[in-house]
Scaffold this motif. Sequence first.
Motif, PDB file in Angstrom:
ATOM      1  N   UNK A 500       7.930  10.281  47.976  1.00 14.98           N
ATOM      2  CA  UNK A 500       8.767  10.606  49.130  1.00 14.98           C
ATOM      3  C   UNK A 500       8.785  12.122  49.355  1.00 14.98           C
ATOM      4  N   UNK A 501       8.880  12.825  48.268  1.00 16.46           N
ATOM      5  CA  UNK A 501       8.917  14.283  48.364  1.00 16.46           C
ATOM      6  C   UNK A 501       7.581  14.833  48.872  1.00 16.46           C
ATOM      7  N   UNK A 502       6.491  14.320  48.278  1.00 14.37           N
ATOM      8  CA  UNK A 502       5.159  14.752  48.670  1.00 14.37           C
ATOM      9  C   UNK A 502       4.884  14.382  50.137  1.00 14.37           C
ATOM     10  N   UNK A 503       5.299  13.193  50.498  1.00 18.91           N
ATOM     11  CA  UNK A 503       5.149  12.696  51.875  1.00 18.91           C
ATOM     12  C   UNK A 503       5.822  13.657  52.854  1.00 18.91           C
ATOM     13  N   UNK A 504       7.051  14.042  52.497  1.00 16.94           N
ATOM     14  CA  UNK A 504       7.791  14.973  53.357  1.00 16.94           C
ATOM     15  C   UNK A 504       7.082  16.310  53.477  1.00 16.94           C
ATOM     16  N   UNK A 505       6.599  16.783  52.384  1.00 17.79           N
ATOM     17  CA  UNK A 505       5.939  18.090  52.374  1.00 17.79           C
ATOM     18  C   UNK A 505       4.640  18.071  53.164  1.00 17.79           C
ATOM     19  N   UNK A 506       3.823  17.043  52.897  1.00 23.47           N
ATOM     20  CA  UNK A 506       2.537  16.945  53.596  1.00 23.47           C
ATOM     21  C   UNK A 506       2.731  16.771  55.106  1.00 23.47           C
ATOM     22  N   UNK A 507       3.818  16.087  55.463  1.00 22.51           N
ATOM     23  CA  UNK A 507       4.059  15.789  56.870  1.00 22.51           C
ATOM     24  C   UNK A 507       4.345  17.042  57.693  1.00 22.51           C
ATOM     25  N   UNK A 508       4.673  18.111  57.017  1.00 18.39           N
ATOM     26  CA  UNK A 508       4.885  19.361  57.756  1.00 18.39           C
ATOM     27  C   UNK A 508       3.557  19.833  58.353  1.00 18.39           C
ATOM     28  N   UNK A 509       2.475  19.462  57.704  1.00 20.53           N
ATOM     29  CA  UNK A 509       1.173  19.982  58.094  1.00 20.53           C
ATOM     30  C   UNK A 509       0.202  18.915  58.587  1.00 20.53           C
ATOM     31  N   UNK A 510       0.380  17.697  58.089  1.00 15.14           N
ATOM     32  CA  UNK A 510      -0.574  16.633  58.384  1.00 15.14           C
ATOM     33  C   UNK A 510       0.122  15.381  58.901  1.00 15.14           C
ATOM     34  N   UNK A 511      -0.644  14.585  59.628  1.00 12.00           N
ATOM     35  CA  UNK A 511      -0.172  13.255  59.995  1.00 12.00           C
ATOM     36  C   UNK A 511      -0.486  12.352  58.805  1.00 12.00           C
ATOM     37  N   UNK A 512       0.552  11.837  58.190  1.00 13.40           N
ATOM     38  CA  UNK A 512       0.377  11.119  56.931  1.00 13.40           C
ATOM     39  C   UNK A 512       0.789   9.663  57.070  1.00 13.40           C
ATOM     40  N   UNK A 513      -0.053   8.796  56.536  1.00 11.27           N
ATOM     41  CA  UNK A 513       0.320   7.392  56.420  1.00 11.27           C
ATOM     42  C   UNK A 513       0.520   7.137  54.931  1.00 11.27           C
ATOM     43  N   UNK A 514       1.726   6.710  54.568  1.00  7.89           N
ATOM     44  CA  UNK A 514       2.060   6.500  53.158  1.00  7.89           C
ATOM     45  C   UNK A 514       2.030   5.018  52.853  1.00  7.89           C
ATOM     46  N   UNK A 515       1.073   4.607  52.046  1.00  4.90           N
ATOM     47  CA  UNK A 515       1.003   3.198  51.651  1.00  4.90           C
ATOM     48  C   UNK A 515       1.999   2.956  50.520  1.00  4.90           C
ATOM     49  N   UNK A 516       3.216   2.607  50.928  1.00  5.60           N
ATOM     50  CA  UNK A 516       4.295   2.383  49.955  1.00  5.60           C
ATOM     51  C   UNK A 516       4.524   0.901  49.708  1.00  5.60           C
ATOM     52  N   UNK A 517       3.528   0.076  50.095  1.00  6.20           N
ATOM     53  CA  UNK A 517       3.705  -1.365  49.934  1.00  6.20           C
ATOM     54  C   UNK A 517       3.626  -1.772  48.467  1.00  6.20           C
ATOM     55  N   UNK A 518       4.393  -2.799  48.106  1.00  5.32           N
ATOM     56  CA  UNK A 518       4.411  -3.279  46.723  1.00  5.32           C
ATOM     57  C   UNK A 518       3.269  -4.260  46.514  1.00  5.32           C
ATOM     58  N   UNK A 519       2.043  -3.747  46.542  1.00  7.67           N
ATOM     59  CA  UNK A 519       0.873  -4.604  46.363  1.00  7.67           C
ATOM     60  C   UNK A 519       0.050  -4.112  45.188  1.00  7.67           C
ATOM     61  N   UNK A 520      -0.875  -4.948  44.751  1.00  3.77           N
ATOM     62  CA  UNK A 520      -1.715  -4.543  43.621  1.00  3.77           C
ATOM     63  C   UNK A 520      -2.693  -3.462  44.062  1.00  3.77           C
ATOM     64  N   UNK A 521      -3.134  -2.638  43.098  1.00  3.36           N
ATOM     65  CA  UNK A 521      -3.998  -1.502  43.422  1.00  3.36           C
ATOM     66  C   UNK A 521      -5.240  -1.905  44.204  1.00  3.36           C
ATOM     67  N   UNK A 522      -5.857  -3.008  43.815  1.00  2.94           N
ATOM     68  CA  UNK A 522      -7.093  -3.429  44.468  1.00  2.94           C
ATOM     69  C   UNK A 522      -6.911  -3.565  45.971  1.00  2.94           C
ATOM     70  N   UNK A 523      -5.859  -4.221  46.379  1.00  2.00           N
ATOM     71  CA  UNK A 523      -5.596  -4.434  47.791  1.00  2.00           C
ATOM     72  C   UNK A 523      -5.441  -3.098  48.522  1.00  2.00           C
ATOM     73  N   UNK A 524      -4.712  -2.197  47.890  1.00  2.00           N
ATOM     74  CA  UNK A 524      -4.440  -0.924  48.558  1.00  2.00           C
ATOM     75  C   UNK A 524      -5.706  -0.066  48.682  1.00  2.00           C
ATOM     76  N   UNK A 525      -6.523  -0.076  47.636  1.00  2.00           N
ATOM     77  CA  UNK A 525      -7.775   0.686  47.710  1.00  2.00           C
ATOM     78  C   UNK A 525      -8.712   0.106  48.759  1.00  2.00           C
ATOM     79  N   UNK A 526      -8.776  -1.216  48.802  1.00  2.00           N
ATOM     80  CA  UNK A 526      -9.658  -1.855  49.785  1.00  2.00           C
ATOM     81  C   UNK A 526      -9.199  -1.548  51.217  1.00  2.00           C
ATOM     82  N   UNK A 527      -7.900  -1.651  51.429  1.00  2.00           N
ATOM     83  CA  UNK A 527      -7.372  -1.344  52.760  1.00  2.00           C
ATOM     84  C   UNK A 527      -7.644   0.118  53.124  1.00  2.00           C
ATOM     85  N   UNK A 528      -7.516   0.988  52.122  1.00  2.00           N
ATOM     86  CA  UNK A 528      -7.742   2.415  52.362  1.00  2.00           C
ATOM     87  C   UNK A 528      -9.169   2.641  52.857  1.00  2.00           C
TER      88      UNK A 528
END
Length: 576
Positions: A500-528
Amino acid sequence: MKYSKRLSRYLLPTVKEDPKEAEIPSHRLMIRAGMIRKLASGIYEFLPLGWRVVKKVENIIREEMDGIGGQEMIMSAVQPKSLWDETGSGRWYLYGPELIRFTDRNDREFCLGPTHEEVITHIVASNVKSYKELPLLLYQFQMKYRDEIRPRFGIMRAREFYMKDAYSFDRTVEDCRKSYEDNFKAYERIFRRCGLDFVSVEADTGNIGGQSSHEFMVIADTGEEEIAVCRCGYGANTEMAEFRTDDRADGDRQEAVRELEEVHTPGVTTVEEVAGFLKETPKKFIKTLLFRTDDGRHIAAFIRGDHELSEHALKKAASANAIEFIDDDTIKKKLKSSPGFSGPVGLSSSGAAIELYMDSAAAGIVNGISGADRKDYHLRNINVRRDMKADFREGNFRKARQGDLCPKCGGALVFKRGIEVGHTFLLGTKYSESMKAVFVNDQGSEENMIMGCYGIGVTRVVAAAIEQSHDGNGIIWPAPISPFDVLLVQIARDADEFCAELFGKLSEEYEVLWDDRALTPGVKFKDAQLIGIPVQIVIGKKYKETGEVEIQYRKTGEKEFVRPEHISEKLKKRSG
RNA sequence: CGGGGUGUGGCUCAGUUUGGCUAGAGCACUCGGUUCGGGACCGAGAGGCCGUCGGUUCAAAUCCGACCACCCCGACCA
């Protein structure tokens, strides 16, 4: 603060399996990455992620259009028939069933705009009067409607599509050329900024009309257009491409000239059929194509059997705006020939009123074969210069093809496939004349405005970008049109606060999409990988041990570990 | 419009040739538990008038007819 989102609160319905309706990569990936959904054939909804990309492209276009003095406006997508009647060109009818028409409750006729020449000309005609108000460059972004014969490839050829259309109005042809040039250069900047590999080529003006025209083609194997380009910079749609020939390679020139001979060929008409029947190669054939011009003349084009006619070249040579095939009845009665069995010898000796256009390659055939102008008969051993009984015009009337040479420098033409993403037209006075878009010059007399129009298929640019930039795992966005700058991939489950902290900080400079979903790593990497945001910042178990986070680059797959406070520095170095 | 093909839970598909009793699988979804760095596992659930209408039959996802939708190949275009 930049536009940033938590993925758990974002509509991003990714799909694991390939949708069966999608054939080409961009279509497949746009559905899988949750960018678009189909509502009906050729009609698509853009979901949030997809629409963000469209908006990225739109903004680049807007900046460049504004940069050359363009003024953005918006016209109605609904257009009254009465406006189309004003052009007197009959475009309401010429457009045919492609125009989506409807009537209102009072039986007045309307259409959904496929383009806006009529509307803009009307606006300018009724609001601009003096040379002091010119030049003008007006543009808009809008959904356009064309009831395509066959919608295809997702948003690549859709019936509803998002387009930027711009229109220039000038006092003189020279000024208009300048406007054309400005727009042309702006297009080059736009497509370069979108990260596309493209070429601009000479093009036919189609039913928009006008004198000069260029298409901007994104190079892709899945492109629907074939283009010919040369190292020297020459490029043209193959429909249009000029060329020099290297026909020495074809020569059976040594063959002795033989006497004309009629052969019985019952029921066989196409070059392939006759070639098979007579056991000859298509190169020996003179293919005859009969047309009627828009002003009612009859013309015949003769092409070598293995070549394709260039309608453009024929129209140009015959000074015709449009040509259509002659019906069988006319062929029999007026031309004294037989449908499917027409040929140069008979047509040139029957005395029928017809103009003859002979392609150079066909003219050079020794002992050629063609129709005998009577049913079920062909002639063999035709030698054009000996056997043609009337004057004919000789020239290049076929399409360029592999092996032909560049008309400018004589180098080898290279053929590629392209996706047409932009088209510029120097219209001249086609619309201003018929719709009375006139201005008073400094001498106090009226003149027609000189117009140009310039289109970019915004949604098609998005599809083209994907065609050009993807791999087996998904999309790889060029940074300038990526829906987000950074994807924050949270793998560690106990890192909410840190993220949350990093998200806030990065958002000052970048458009950030934070994958905060409670899913297994494989799913998140594949979606990425699938959604293809160029930079991924992965928060895994290692961040706790070392205090470093991982940066993954979508394009190369490279990974590096940095302290959170150095992310921005790292990314700048990388992109710079 | 011509030619080819497909319609079965949200998605991908089996079943249709040879009609038969409660219509299946995988994924996704819900609940419980175990997992947790490359599309996990166990258990329990929910979800389908088999594209539509009509016909044949004791019986139709399955056979017949019409229609509709969608996809692919050709002519059109940003």
